[in-house]
Design a protein around this motif. Structure first.
Motif, PDB file in Angstrom:
ATOM      1  N   UNK A  12      65.595  44.881  10.680  1.00 31.47           N
ATOM      2  CA  UNK A  12      66.484  45.285  11.764  1.00 31.47           C
ATOM      3  C   UNK A  12      65.770  45.483  13.098  1.00 31.47           C
ATOM      4  N   UNK A  13      64.452  45.357  13.098  1.00 38.84           N
ATOM      5  CA  UNK A  13      63.662  45.605  14.296  1.00 38.84           C
ATOM      6  C   UNK A  13      63.999  44.598  15.398  1.00 38.84           C
ATOM      7  N   UNK A  14      64.150  45.090  16.599  1.00 40.40           N
ATOM      8  CA  UNK A  14      64.392  44.232  17.761  1.00 40.40           C
ATOM      9  C   UNK A  14      63.084  44.134  18.545  1.00 40.40           C
ATOM     10  N   UNK A  15      62.247  43.169  18.145  1.00 43.24           N
ATOM     11  CA  UNK A  15      60.937  43.049  18.770  1.00 43.24           C
ATOM     12  C   UNK A  15      61.043  42.622  20.220  1.00 43.24           C
ATOM     13  N   UNK A  16      62.181  42.084  20.626  1.00 44.04           N
ATOM     14  CA  UNK A  16      62.345  41.718  22.038  1.00 44.04           C
ATOM     15  C   UNK A  16      62.315  42.958  22.928  1.00 44.04           C
ATOM     16  N   UNK A  17      62.644  44.123  22.354  1.00 39.79           N
ATOM     17  CA  UNK A  17      62.560  45.364  23.130  1.00 39.79           C
ATOM     18  C   UNK A  17      61.108  45.683  23.473  1.00 39.79           C
ATOM     19  N   UNK A  18      60.182  45.334  22.586  1.00 41.36           N
ATOM     20  CA  UNK A  18      58.764  45.519  22.889  1.00 41.36           C
ATOM     21  C   UNK A  18      58.353  44.590  24.033  1.00 41.36           C
ATOM     22  N   UNK A  19      58.871  43.373  24.017  1.00 41.67           N
ATOM     23  CA  UNK A  19      58.556  42.439  25.091  1.00 41.67           C
ATOM     24  C   UNK A  19      59.147  42.918  26.418  1.00 41.67           C
ATOM     25  N   UNK A  20      60.349  43.474  26.381  1.00 37.23           N
ATOM     26  CA  UNK A  20      60.951  44.017  27.599  1.00 37.23           C
ATOM     27  C   UNK A  20      60.119  45.176  28.139  1.00 37.23           C
ATOM     28  N   UNK A  21      59.667  46.039  27.240  1.00 34.93           N
ATOM     29  CA  UNK A  21      58.816  47.155  27.656  1.00 34.93           C
ATOM     30  C   UNK A  21      57.501  46.632  28.239  1.00 34.93           C
ATOM     31  N   UNK A  22      56.948  45.599  27.621  1.00 34.09           N
ATOM     32  CA  UNK A  22      55.714  45.001  28.123  1.00 34.09           C
ATOM     33  C   UNK A  22      55.921  44.455  29.533  1.00 34.09           C
ATOM     34  N   UNK A  23      57.079  43.857  29.775  1.00 31.69           N
ATOM     35  CA  UNK A  23      57.373  43.351  31.125  1.00 31.69           C
ATOM     36  C   UNK A  23      57.395  44.491  32.142  1.00 31.69           C
ATOM     37  N   UNK A  24      57.938  45.631  31.737  1.00 33.58           N
ATOM     38  CA  UNK A  24      57.959  46.798  32.624  1.00 33.58           C
ATOM     39  C   UNK A  24      56.559  47.293  32.948  1.00 33.58           C
ATOM     40  N   UNK A  25      55.697  47.336  31.923  1.00 34.02           N
ATOM     41  CA  UNK A  25      54.313  47.739  32.157  1.00 34.02           C
ATOM     42  C   UNK A  25      53.586  46.711  33.022  1.00 34.02           C
ATOM     43  N   UNK A  26      53.924  45.436  32.846  1.00 35.88           N
ATOM     44  CA  UNK A  26      53.330  44.401  33.689  1.00 35.88           C
ATOM     45  C   UNK A  26      53.730  44.564  35.150  1.00 35.88           C
ATOM     46  N   UNK A  27      54.991  44.940  35.347  1.00 39.90           N
ATOM     47  CA  UNK A  27      55.458  45.178  36.720  1.00 39.90           C
ATOM     48  C   UNK A  27      54.729  46.365  37.348  1.00 39.90           C
ATOM     49  N   UNK A  28      54.549  47.422  36.567  1.00 42.14           N
ATOM     50  CA  UNK A  28      53.805  48.586  37.074  1.00 42.14           C
ATOM     51  C   UNK A  28      52.368  48.192  37.404  1.00 42.14           C
ATOM     52  N   UNK A  29      51.768  47.366  36.553  1.00 42.83           N
ATOM     53  CA  UNK A  29      50.408  46.900  36.789  1.00 42.83           C
ATOM     54  C   UNK A  29      50.328  46.100  38.091  1.00 42.83           C
ATOM     55  N   UNK A  30      51.281  45.204  38.292  1.00 44.71           N
ATOM     56  CA  UNK A  30      51.298  44.387  39.512  1.00 44.71           C
ATOM     57  C   UNK A  30      51.486  45.242  40.758  1.00 44.71           C
ATOM     58  N   UNK A  31      52.327  46.260  40.662  1.00 52.63           N
ATOM     59  CA  UNK A  31      52.542  47.143  41.822  1.00 52.63           C
ATOM     60  C   UNK A  31      51.284  47.944  42.143  1.00 52.63           C
TER      61      UNK A  31
END
Length: 124
Positions: A12-31
């Motif tokens: 039942x795990x939605x691993x795409x949520x981990x990818x979405x979270x990773x995108x958020x951390x990537x955005x913070x890193x870029x900023x």
């Protein structure tokens, strides 16, 4: 309390949520990287060119410390992003394997059930 990863939770795990979270951390890193660039290339350079004296030296020291802090944030956010993407990749593979095993087990059970039904019908 420690959660245990069961086959059902993995399914039942939605691993795409981990990818979405990773995108958020990537955005913070870029900023953080953009902010570091502004501090070092715009603010510190302008200050060193236009100001002299004790106050300017102290301000430059603080800007350099701020630059290091933004670099640290950039690096750490990048590590979190990489970790989350890796976790999503690993879990998606495990999820596919679990689904394939589950499908194979269901197929074997269905074949076994069909063989029993055929044997029962033939009187065996």
């Amino acid at each position: 309390m420690t959660a245990v990863l069961t086959w059902q939770r993995l399914r039942d795990l939605k691993w795409s949520e981990f990818q979405d979270a990773a995108d958020g951390w990537g955005e913070a890193s870029n900023r953080a990287d953009a902010a570091r660039d502004r501090v070092s290339n715009e603010m510190a350079n302008q200050l060193s060119k236009s100001q002299k004296g004790e106050a300017a030296t102290a301000a430059l020291g603080r800007l350099k410390r701020l630059d290091r802090n933004f670099e640290y944030i950039y690096t750490e956010c990048g590590l979190v992003r990489t970790t989350l993407n890796s976790l999503a990749f690993e879990l998606s593979g495990a999820q596919r394997s679990a689904a394939e095993r589950s499908g194979a087990q269901r197929s074997a059970a269905e074949r076994s059930g069909a063989q029993r039904s055929a044997a029962e019908r033939s009187g065996g």
